[in-house]
Design a protein around this motif. Structure first.
Motif, PDB file in Angstrom:
ATOM      1  N   ASN A   1      21.148  13.357 -14.154  1.00 46.39           N
ATOM      2  CA  ASN A   1      22.455  13.301 -13.550  1.00 46.39           C
ATOM      3  C   ASN A   1      23.335  14.356 -14.168  1.00 46.39           C
ATOM      4  OD1 ASN A   1      23.603  10.735 -12.336  1.00 46.39           O
ATOM      5  ND2 ASN A   1      22.119   9.915 -13.596  1.00 46.39           N
ATOM      6  N   TRP A   2      24.325  14.687 -13.119  1.00 48.06           N
ATOM      7  CA  TRP A   2      25.315  15.912 -13.471  1.00 48.06           C
ATOM      8  C   TRP A   2      26.539  15.664 -13.097  1.00 48.06           C
ATOM      9  CZ3 TRP A   2      25.981  20.868 -10.291  1.00 48.06           C
ATOM     10  CH2 TRP A   2      27.043  21.491 -10.690  1.00 48.06           C
ATOM     11  N   PHE A   3      27.481  15.062 -13.939  1.00 43.67           N
ATOM     12  CA  PHE A   3      28.799  14.688 -13.722  1.00 43.67           C
ATOM     13  C   PHE A   3      29.793  15.921 -13.653  1.00 43.67           C
ATOM     14  CE2 PHE A   3      26.539  11.396 -16.388  1.00 43.67           C
ATOM     15  CZ  PHE A   3      26.511  10.361 -15.455  1.00 43.67           C
ATOM     16  N   ILE A   4      29.879  16.255 -12.278  1.00 44.35           N
ATOM     17  CA  ILE A   4      30.476  17.459 -12.225  1.00 44.35           C
ATOM     18  C   ILE A   4      32.046  17.423 -12.816  1.00 44.35           C
ATOM     19  CG2 ILE A   4      31.431  19.181 -10.314  1.00 44.35           C
ATOM     20  CD1 ILE A   4      28.970  17.951  -8.717  1.00 44.35           C
ATOM     21  N   ASP A   5      32.665  16.280 -12.575  1.00 47.21           N
ATOM     22  CA  ASP A   5      34.016  16.085 -13.077  1.00 47.21           C
ATOM     23  C   ASP A   5      34.006  14.578 -12.962  1.00 47.21           C
ATOM     24  OD1 ASP A   5      34.646  15.227 -10.480  1.00 47.21           O
ATOM     25  OD2 ASP A   5      35.344  17.518  -9.969  1.00 47.21           O
ATOM     26  N   ASP A   6      35.527  13.903 -13.196  1.00 49.81           N
ATOM     27  CA  ASP A   6      35.462  12.465 -13.052  1.00 49.81           C
ATOM     28  C   ASP A   6      35.355  11.737 -11.803  1.00 49.81           C
ATOM     29  OD1 ASP A   6      36.165  12.924 -15.896  1.00 49.81           O
ATOM     30  OD2 ASP A   6      38.422  12.687 -15.548  1.00 49.81           O
ATOM     31  N   ALA A   7      35.254  12.742 -10.706  1.00 45.88           N
ATOM     32  CA  ALA A   7      35.275  11.772  -9.480  1.00 45.88           C
ATOM     33  C   ALA A   7      34.020  12.252  -8.856  1.00 45.88           C
ATOM     34  CB  ALA A   7      36.204  12.581  -8.551  1.00 45.88           C
ATOM     35  N   ASN A   8      33.158  13.282  -9.146  1.00 40.11           N
ATOM     36  CA  ASN A   8      31.951  13.750  -8.648  1.00 40.11           C
ATOM     37  C   ASN A   8      30.857  14.049  -9.402  1.00 40.11           C
ATOM     38  OD1 ASN A   8      33.589  14.483  -5.844  1.00 40.11           O
ATOM     39  ND2 ASN A   8      34.395  15.754  -7.118  1.00 40.11           N
TER      40      ASN A   8
ATOM     41  N   LYS B   1      27.481  11.807  -5.320  1.00 42.61           N
ATOM     42  CA  LYS B   1      28.291  10.672  -5.255  1.00 42.61           C
ATOM     43  C   LYS B   1      29.843  11.134  -5.649  1.00 42.61           C
ATOM     44  CE  LYS B   1      24.688   7.798  -7.286  1.00 42.61           C
ATOM     45  NZ  LYS B   1      24.343   6.797  -8.333  1.00 42.61           N
ATOM     46  N   HIS B   2      30.901  10.337  -5.203  1.00 42.04           N
ATOM     47  CA  HIS B   2      32.083  10.794  -4.953  1.00 42.04           C
ATOM     48  C   HIS B   2      32.840   9.352  -5.079  1.00 42.04           C
ATOM     49  CE1 HIS B   2      36.256  12.443  -4.466  1.00 42.04           C
ATOM     50  NE2 HIS B   2      36.640  11.505  -3.647  1.00 42.04           N
ATOM     51  N   GLN B   3      33.646   9.390  -6.444  1.00 40.95           N
ATOM     52  CA  GLN B   3      34.566   8.198  -6.464  1.00 40.95           C
ATOM     53  C   GLN B   3      35.943   8.495  -6.667  1.00 40.95           C
ATOM     54  OE1 GLN B   3      31.727   6.541  -9.704  1.00 40.95           O
ATOM     55  NE2 GLN B   3      32.627   4.391  -8.801  1.00 40.95           N
ATOM     56  N   GLY B   4      36.791   8.453  -5.703  1.00 35.91           N
ATOM     57  CA  GLY B   4      38.153   8.866  -5.976  1.00 35.91           C
ATOM     58  C   GLY B   4      39.185   7.760  -5.722  1.00 35.91           C
ATOM     59  N   GLU B   5      40.334   7.964  -5.754  1.00 36.96           N
ATOM     60  CA  GLU B   5      41.090   6.687  -5.741  1.00 36.96           C
ATOM     61  C   GLU B   5      41.162   6.197  -4.549  1.00 36.96           C
ATOM     62  OE1 GLU B   5      45.923   6.021  -6.255  1.00 36.96           O
ATOM     63  OE2 GLU B   5      45.269   7.814  -6.887  1.00 36.96           O
ATOM     64  N   ARG B   6      40.946   6.657  -3.189  1.00 36.65           N
ATOM     65  CA  ARG B   6      41.011   6.303  -1.975  1.00 36.65           C
ATOM     66  C   ARG B   6      39.459   6.260  -1.403  1.00 36.65           C
ATOM     67  NH1 ARG B   6      46.089   7.613   1.578  1.00 36.65           N
ATOM     68  NH2 ARG B   6      45.189   5.867   2.609  1.00 36.65           N
ATOM     69  N   LEU B   7      38.852   7.233  -1.710  1.00 38.19           N
ATOM     70  CA  LEU B   7      37.362   7.404  -1.105  1.00 38.19           C
ATOM     71  C   LEU B   7      36.465   7.392  -1.967  1.00 38.19           C
ATOM     72  CD1 LEU B   7      36.057   7.885   1.561  1.00 38.19           C
ATOM     73  CD2 LEU B   7      36.210  10.486   1.112  1.00 38.19           C
ATOM     74  N   SER B   8      35.430   6.339  -1.652  1.00 36.05           N
ATOM     75  CA  SER B   8      34.241   6.354  -2.524  1.00 36.05           C
ATOM     76  C   SER B   8      32.906   6.967  -1.630  1.00 36.05           C
ATOM     77  CB  SER B   8      33.701   5.375  -3.162  1.00 36.05           C
ATOM     78  OG  SER B   8      34.787   5.058  -4.160  1.00 36.05           O
TER      79      SER B   8
END
Length: 894
Positions: free
Chosen positions: A350-357, A426-433
């Motif tokens: 797993n590479w957690f690019i930032d808080d969302a990706n 994987k992307h977990q944003g405020e309005r888009l996952s």
């Protein structure tokens, strides 16, 4: 302004459903509450002694490939913890059967496991078959159905997703998916546990767990389990010596069944025993705060005897096929033996690019090896009233019913290798996952498998077929993406699609031997029966067969059958599956959701074979007419609406789903029509389809409509009391299957008061030739009880010295369940398991220090139930679930 959860009022839908459930649970609630009347009252949201819970804990699941709250995930999924698995005696996937809505699991031949979710399953357990419910371990696909036998141990939880998972899980998940999530090494502490379980039938199980936190970035975890248990049946040796003087069969003191492998074994080697162990070694390393690697090696070994299909003595009672001994007596001349190992290496980076990706790459390499031998007849020979053959036979033989059944299946050697790769963004944003990924699986399977039928009309000769398949390959590739878009404050839309390409290839396959019962080729020149119709002619007895005849003699033992049929074939399929969804947040603790999704399972083909069966076909060339018996993919389209909510100050969780599925081109495996052939004389009454050749194959059949409802709830009436349960309804109905042939126990139907089998079709339609056509429109799919329900309750009694006593009871009921599409209701030859109830209970004592002990009983009422059944020619044979088991479990934590 965002409301606090305690201020949220449940929706009208929730109140209505909760009222019904709480009304049903009123008596248990009152009883459990009474147990704590002497305890001082506590404020809402607080627990006694600071430990008991006044609100339900949050359950996290990975059903959308993104970790989320179970009650906020718009997918029908059940999560089961390791503690729950242990308490209910669940050691492998089979133990999940009937413990949640619309999930039924059956045992199958060749160590196969048939998982059926919402009526969708598969009954081809061979190297060319695919399951309809995907089995995943740590999110990675496990291809072979035998893998479901692997012990489940030291898991975080098991997630069962119901309905097609054609987008995110994809391959062979038309019915749903089971995801086994092993526990990960932990960085925060070093700890371990040891658990010993002893019980009925000499059950012994040992579980060990050791977690080592080397530092805050590196941890190791070792876990192992070993389980042994005697078989619960009454197994005896088969020395059948037929004595029917009026038919010329005279007992001579020599067994008429094969004695090559007939050895006496102890109860620890009986069928239905257990002899398995497994271990896992996992390492977890955080290279940095953003990069983490998990790698694990897992080994499973099964040395059990397997299972044997046994007569349903209750149905046979009062007929000429009634059991003459005990209900669980069985005569065996081939004791079961299995040597199956599964070695698996899994890696997750797993590479957690930032808080969302993040980017996740997972890979698994597995090798499954297996030897297995099984007694296919169980010693259930023809009874004298069935026998119509007479000795001595005339020169043309006697095509009547012979008195001996002597059949064996042998996997001499198999090796299934698989590589599974999955890359996800994987992307977990405020309005888009968003989850997007690439999937690739490659299997290379090798097997040497044989079947023997050692006494056959017209002369009593043995026959056998040997399948030498050195290189069967499956290659599956897919690209997929699924997005959840919150387009309004309380509305979320889901869009997903998957493109799949599947290819199956058979290279160098050879099929030796054959089913020509007038040939002496099986004897391999080592036994001479003489000439039929002349003095001294006699087929073999049970002591005249040698290891140089049949499968254990290797390919060379089949030389007299002639050259083998050569398998060299390849086919491929492509499909786009998709998912659309809409979710409405009713509050912080409640959602409504709807989805429309599709699933797909690839087609396939069988072994090359002459569909004319060595005879002269009526249609087309005289023969041989070789075919691979190809079949098409099956598909399912599913619409469902659901509600999930956390109610009553977070003390009641409730999930309700209504669904409607359309199941098309269902793949069914069995003996099906292959060709109509010329015969010299009209077919006799006892064999009206003697001019029809049937072959074991997979075919596509009809359309099935599957509506249903599923309810699950979990309730804390007091901080120390917990009540859970489920309810399901399903009404699967066949809509279009015009070629169904009704051949279930035709020889005795009228005798037992059942409708007779239809006469064989003699019209011009070649698709119906020889079939005994019966309209099954409206019939139910196998393994779909119309109603199921379960409730469980526990209460924690706390003592001043820190000890806790926890009684627990679970009651489950399921409606009648059919095992075939015929749906025949009859007292003696029904293809159903009647409605039944099981009761499990335990009493656990937890010390304030390091140990706990638990007394338990599983199947307390000793209700024997079937999970699979078949026509045995006058009666029913079945695989059976375990009888009552009483045991003691002791665990030490350190």
């Amino acid at each position: 302004m965002k409301k606090r959860s305690s201020d949220v009022r449940p929706s009208g839908i929730a109140v209505a459903v909760a009222a019904v459930l709480l009304g049903c649970a009123a008596a248990p609630v009152m009883a459990q509450s009474a147990a704590s009347e002497d305890e001082p009252p506590v404020a809402a949201g607080q627990a006694n002694a600071g430990e008991a819970k006044a609100t339900l804990e949050t359950v996290r699941v990975s059903a959308t490939r993104l970790e989320s709250d179970l009650l906020k995930t718009p997918v029908t999924v059940t999560a089961v913890t390791q503690d729950a698995l242990t308490r209910e005696g669940v050691r492998d996937v089979r133990g999940l059967s009937g413990k949640m809505p619309n999930v039924q699991i059956a045992s199958g031949p060749d160590s196969g496991v048939q998982v059926s979710i919402r009526g969708i399953g598969a009954n081809n357990f061979t190297e060319i078959g695919d399951p309809a419910v995907g089995l995943h371990v740590a999110g990675l696909y496990s291809p072979r159905p035998q893998g479901a036998l692997a012990l489940m141990f030291d898991v975080d939880q098991v997630e069962v997703l119901r309905g097609p998972q054609g987008t995110l899980f994809g391959r062979n998940s038309t019915g749903g998916s089971i995801n086994i999530i092993p526990a990960k090494p932990r960085f925060d502490s070093t700890f371990g546990s040891a658990e010993l379980d002893v019980g009925s039938y000499n059950l012994r199980q040992l579980n060990l767990i050791q977690n080592i936190a080397v530092n805050d970035r590196f941890a190791l975890r070792f876990s192992a389990t070993k389980v042994e248990r005697d078989g619960w049946i009454d197994q005896k040796q088969d020395f059948t010596d037929v004595d029917i003087p009026e038919r010329g069969f005279i007992a001579d003191g020599i067994p008429d069944v094969d004695q090559r492998r007939n050895v006496k074994v102890g109860r620890d080697k009986y069928y239905y025993n257990r002899d398995e162990w497994a271990l896992r070694l996992a390492a977890r390393y955080a290279f940095s705060d953003s990069v983490e690697w998990l790698v694990a090696y897992e080994k499973f070994q099964n040395d059990g005897a397997g299972q044997v299909a046994m007569k349903d003595c209750d149905q046979a009672a009062g007929t000429r096929f009634a059991c003459t001994g005990g209900k669980w007596d069985v005569n065996i001349n081939v004791p079961g033996r299995t040597d199956m190992s599964i070695d698996t290496v899994r890696s997750n980076l797993n590479w957690f690019i930032d808080d969302a990706n993040s980017i996740e790459y997972s890979v698994a390499f597995a090798v499954q090896k297996r030897f297995q031998i099984a007694d296919d007849d169980g010693g259930y020979h023809e009874i004298p009233s069935q026998v119509t053959a007479t000795l001595p036979v005339p020169p043309e033989g006697d095509w009547g019913v012979w008195p001996v059944r002597d059949n064996t299946s042998i996997t001499l050697d198999s090796k299934y290798k698989s590589f599974v790769h999955e890359l996800q963004f994987k992307h977990q944003g405020e309005r888009l996952s968003l989850v997007s990924g690439l999937f690739w699986m490659h299997e290379k399977n090798q097997i040497d498998y044989a079947q023997e039928q050692l006494v056959n009309a017209p002369f009593g000769y043995p026959v056998s077929q040997f399948y030498h398949q050195p290189n069967r390959q499956v290659d599956a590739k897919a690209i997929f993406s699924q997005a959840d878009w919150r387009f309004a404050p309380s509305w979320t839309a889901t869009f997903g699609a998957r493109y799949s390409r599947d290819e199956k290839t058979d290279r160098g396959g050879q099929v030796y031997g054959g089913w020509d019962t007038e040939s002496t080729a099986y004897y391999n020149g080592l036994y001479n029966p003489g000439t039929p119709g002349t003095p001294g002619f006699r087929a073999h007895n049970g002591r005249e067969l040698t290891e140089r005849m049949g499968p254990f003699g290797g390919i060379g033992a089949y030389q007299l059958w002639g050259p083998p049929a050569e398998n060299e074939h390849s086919e491929s399929w492509r499909k786009v599956t998709w998912r659309l969804g809409l979710t409405k947040n009713l509050s912080d603790d409640e959602i409504l959701f709807a989805s429309l999704s599709t699933g797909y399972k690839a087609g396939g083909f069988g072994d090359k074979d002459d569909k004319c069966g060595g005879k002269t076909c009526i249609d087309g060339p005289a023969g041989p007419q070789y075919t691979f018996f190809p079949y098409k993919p099956e598909t399912v389209t599913n619409f469902e609406v659901g509600y999930k909510g956390l109610l009553l100050d977070q003390r009641l969780s409730l999930s309700v789903t209504a669904f409607y599925s359309r199941y098309k081109d269902m793949q069914v495996t069995g003996d099906f029509y292959a060709a109509k052939v010329h015969v010299e004389e009209p077919c006799p009454d006892f064999n009206p389809t003697c001019d029809i050749i049937k072959k074991w194959q997979t075919v596509n059949v009809g359309v099935v409509n599957i509506p249903g409802v599923e309810v699950e709830f979990d309730y804390l009436p007091t901080p120390n009391t917990r009540i859970g349960g489920f309810f399901s309804y399903i009404d699967s109905k066949i809509k279009d299957y015009p070629t169904f042939s009704d051949e279930w126990n035709c020889g005795v139907r009228e005798e037992f008061g059942a409708p007779p089998c239809p006469a064989p079709y003699t019209g011009p339609d070649p698709q119906l030739a020889g079939r005994q056509i019966y309209d099954i429109t409206g019939h139910h799919l196998p393994m779909t009880p119309k109603f199921t329900a379960g409730v469980n309750a526990s209460h924690t009694f706390k003592f001043g010295n820190g000890y806790e006593l926890v009684p627990w009871v679970s009651v489950k009921w399921q409606d009648k369940m059919y095992f075939t599409l015929r749906n025949l209701d009859n007292a003696h030859v029904s293809d159903a398991q009647e409605a039944y109830t099981t009761v499990d209970a335990s009493l656990s004592l937890k010390s304030p220090s390091i140990w706990r002990a638990e007394l338990y009983v599983l199947n307390a009422t000793d209700k024997m139930s079937k999970n699979w059944a078949d026509d045995a020619g006058g009666f029913i044979r079945a695989y059976w679930n375990d009888p009552r088991t009483v045991g003691l479990r002791v665990r030490f934590d350190y």
